[in-house]
Design a protein around this motif. Sequence first.
Motif, mmCIF file in Angstrom:
data_model
loop_
_atom_site.group_PDB
_atom_site.id
_atom_site.type_symbol
_atom_site.label_atom_id
_atom_site.label_comp_id
_atom_site.label_asym_id
_atom_site.label_seq_id
_atom_site.Cartn_x
_atom_site.Cartn_y
_atom_site.Cartn_z
ATOM 1 N N VAL A 199 40.686 47.714 43.514
ATOM 2 C CA VAL A 199 41.195 46.481 42.935
ATOM 3 C C VAL A 199 42.481 46.730 42.155
ATOM 4 C CG1 VAL A 199 40.694 44.629 41.300
ATOM 5 C CG2 VAL A 199 38.894 45.480 42.800
ATOM 6 N N SER B 231 44.971 41.372 47.273
ATOM 7 C CA SER B 231 43.960 40.316 47.231
ATOM 8 C C SER B 231 43.780 39.726 45.828
ATOM 9 C CB SER B 231 42.617 40.850 47.726
ATOM 10 O OG SER B 231 42.200 41.957 46.941
ATOM 11 N N VAL B 232 44.233 40.444 44.806
ATOM 12 C CA VAL B 232 44.058 39.961 43.437
ATOM 13 C C VAL B 232 45.381 39.871 42.676
ATOM 14 C CG1 VAL B 232 41.723 40.905 43.354
ATOM 15 C CG2 VAL B 232 43.635 42.238 42.421
ATOM 16 N N ARG C 7 46.535 37.431 39.792
ATOM 17 C CA ARG C 7 45.342 36.891 39.129
ATOM 18 C C ARG C 7 44.699 37.935 38.212
ATOM 19 N NH1 ARG C 7 40.992 35.614 42.032
ATOM 20 N NH2 ARG C 7 41.427 37.079 43.732
ATOM 21 N N PHE C 8 44.727 39.191 38.604
ATOM 22 C CA PHE C 8 44.100 40.267 37.837
ATOM 23 C C PHE C 8 45.172 41.146 37.205
ATOM 24 C CE2 PHE C 8 39.856 40.777 40.378
ATOM 25 C CZ PHE C 8 39.645 39.402 40.277
ATOM 26 N N MET D 8 40.649 39.161 34.561
ATOM 27 C CA MET D 8 40.513 38.470 35.830
ATOM 28 C C MET D 8 40.612 36.974 35.584
ATOM 29 S SD MET D 8 37.452 40.726 37.558
ATOM 30 C CE MET D 8 36.183 40.031 36.506
ATOM 31 N N LEU E 295 39.417 33.046 39.055
ATOM 32 C CA LEU E 295 38.406 33.706 39.878
ATOM 33 C C LEU E 295 37.955 32.825 41.028
ATOM 34 C CD1 LEU E 295 36.476 35.472 37.025
ATOM 35 C CD2 LEU E 295 37.384 36.623 39.055
ATOM 36 N N ASP F 136 35.561 36.848 44.880
ATOM 37 C CA ASP F 136 35.654 37.946 43.920
ATOM 38 C C ASP F 136 34.275 38.446 43.496
ATOM 39 O OD1 ASP F 136 38.371 36.172 42.417
ATOM 40 O OD2 ASP F 136 38.510 37.944 43.702
ATOM 41 N N TYR G 43 31.567 45.549 40.089
ATOM 42 C CA TYR G 43 32.842 46.167 39.738
ATOM 43 C C TYR G 43 32.583 47.496 39.050
ATOM 44 C CZ TYR G 43 35.452 41.988 40.980
ATOM 45 O OH TYR G 43 36.032 40.952 41.674
#
Length: 121
Positions: A47, A62-63, A66-67, A82, A85, A89, A93
């Motif tokens: 991630v 993919s994140v 956003r992250f 995060m 969401l 997701d 984790y």
Amino acid sequence: VQLVESGGGEVQAGGSLRLSCAASGFTFEDYAIAWFRQAPEKEREGVACIGTGEGNTNVADSVKGRFTISRDNAKNTVYLQMNSLKPTDTAVYYCAANGDGHFPPDEYDYWGQGTQVTVSS
């Protein structure tokens, strides 16, 4: 050596969570720390990763946007903020630590036990 994740839980789509990875038993500031996730019946996915130097971060496409990954060496803790969401997701984790100096790392020395994140639609 311990890596302990916390901050997981259940949230509605569009919500936010902040995961923490608290480290002990090694020289934290010398280690790159990464977050991985694994959803049921899916392969583990990297991630985000943060290195030991200023500004050394990688975030999966993919994140991205956003992250955000960050670290506080005074607290021996890495965070994963995060936002926005999505149900996709949803996963366990994990955080992991690598001390060989390469960035991004190819393998990891230590792993945490994981924290569940569930995003409902």
